[in-house]
Write an enzyme that holds these catalytic residues in place. Sequence first.
Site, short mmCIF file in Angstrom:
data_model
loop_
_atom_site.label_atom_id
_atom_site.label_comp_id
_atom_site.label_asym_id
_atom_site.label_seq_id
_atom_site.Cartn_x
_atom_site.Cartn_y
_atom_site.Cartn_z
N LYS A 77 -8.29 -46.71 -9.21
CA LYS A 77 -7.59 -45.42 -8.85
C LYS A 77 -6.35 -45.91 -7.52
O LYS A 77 -6.75 -46.63 -6.72
CB LYS A 77 -8.71 -44.57 -7.96
CG LYS A 77 -8.24 -43.10 -7.84
CD LYS A 77 -9.53 -42.23 -7.33
CE LYS A 77 -8.90 -40.94 -6.82
NZ LYS A 77 -10.13 -39.99 -6.73
N SER A 152 -10.94 -35.70 -8.81
CA SER A 152 -9.45 -36.09 -8.61
C SER A 152 -9.26 -37.30 -9.22
O SER A 152 -8.04 -37.66 -9.43
CB SER A 152 -9.21 -36.36 -6.97
OG SER A 152 -10.13 -37.42 -6.55
N SER A 176 -15.49 -36.27 -7.44
CA SER A 176 -14.14 -36.91 -8.06
C SER A 176 -14.35 -37.95 -9.14
O SER A 176 -13.54 -38.27 -9.52
CB SER A 176 -13.28 -36.94 -7.12
OG SER A 176 -12.73 -36.09 -6.35
#
Lengths: 479, 105
Positions: A77, A152, A176
């Site tokens: 990420k 997310s 997330s």
Amino acid sequence: MSQKTAVQLAQEIRSGSVSAVSVTEAALAQIETKDGEINAFNTVAGEQALAQAEAVDKKVAAGEEVGPLAGVPVAVKDNMCTKNIATTCSSKMLEGWVPPYDATVVEKLSAADAVMIGKTNMDEFAMGSSTENSAFGPTKNPLDTSRVPGGSSGGSAAAVAADYVPLSLGSDTGGSIRQPASLCGIVGMKPTYGSVSRYGLVAFASSLDQIGPFSKNVSDNALLYDAIAGHDQRDSTSIAQQHTRVLPHLAEGVSLEGLRVGVIKELSTPGVEGFEPEVLARTGEASDALLAAGAKVDQVSVPAIKAALSAYYMIAPAEASSNLARFDGVRYGLREDGGNTAAMMRASRTAGFGDEVKRRIMVGTYALSAGYFDAFYGKAQQLRSYLIAEFAAIYKDFDVLLSPTSPCVAFEFGAKEDPVSMYLNDWATIPVNLAGLPAVSVPFKTGAHGLPVGVQVIAPMLEEVKMYRVAKALEEASK
Amino acid sequence: MTETENNKKLSKEDVQKVSELAMLNLDESQVEAFTPQLESILDLASELDAFDLDKFEPTAHPFGLQNVFRDDEIERVDVKQGALATAPDVEANQFKVPPALGEER
């Protein structure tokens, strides 16, 4: 490559029957072909990845010891620092910023001989549940490109679901990792707070943030978790004890004989508000499956859960407003002109942050301001104590808890434009972060539109072994 | 704090004030758009009123924070390659900013 698990791939690369370079090339080719549409990646680090893969192949050829993730491509990420590779948090604020150091998890991936393939798209600064808040355009769900992948960590989830890579890392502040795993039909795990170092993770809400793994199956997930967990003296909130590997406990056939499972009433009762009926039905079937596997299953009530979302949306923005104060155009990231320092800072922050980030900074600033502190932030912190006490009491009678992960399957782009309706997606995942517990989302059959449903297994602190064993049983049962 | 105070309407002036505290510039139309959104988010706090939380101490961290110490050993760090390498403006190994007291533009 898509059919092979990370455990298999690492074995084959270690034995020399497959080269790490060929695996990396295959992953890069997949990304090249498909990611124009999916948009899972902000940066593909092809050159560095191939160099890492070559180094692994050399080690294998020389008969040297090779790490547990030997040559396995892993996506990371874009809020975890990678030396010499851009780290943007999907924000204009950090567009083009290249960190001078690696996050601890990135160092650990290298130490395990993994190949870091690139940086994945996300909601800006990890604020969102759909990856629609990225400054670089949304990521699409590989299972249905008219729908969101969740967020997310949507890019990390999509990179695995699209079969680019078998493993990826996300971060989970209120769901997330688990919610996008649920929406993309893969496994996603948020570890016990403090079990994985946050050094080099761009902070959103420091008392809630935790890095964790995505994978197609439970054993691969544990393989990656084992590689990243452990004490780090550079993170003062890191738990000061050695990590005990989880994967060996999943090797033998999983029996749940004697295990006590609590199904959380507030999140699972048929007809409970806000949850799709199919999601609740699958959760019921998952609890039946655990019963059939030998567990003792009962309903359990956690009343504080009703206000956990409210507490979270005071605490997380409050911490974010403080953490994001560092983005002021002075030391890194975007700088806009202003006649004096303060004007430069305001202009930089105004141009650098997107609307959702601004909303949360302002909510947090308000909740922390004189006259409102006790009613908002203070009360939310008291609710957090109440919730932690309730979980502690419940875990005297139960080994793990079960609930749906997300109230709904993957939704269409633009379906939740009102901020609060988006926040409600985190209903089932947030209580876990407030209490610092480990939890995993496991795909369990399908719901509306034939899209995957995820169920969540929540364990007491540092009981990842129990949690993964239950996840494994659910994985077996959903086949 | 009473429930009525908690459910108090957020005014446009409040949002303007908060944006200033948060070092963000909002124009009229943005204040207009953000005000009901922030109000609905802050309204979530009213859910907390359903619980009697007086007997609970506030928790700032899931298992409490303790000070962590290490030996005070000197390490050499290359600031040019490190912290200063990606700064927007640098002079003489320091972060450079516009005058603190200059005119706003």
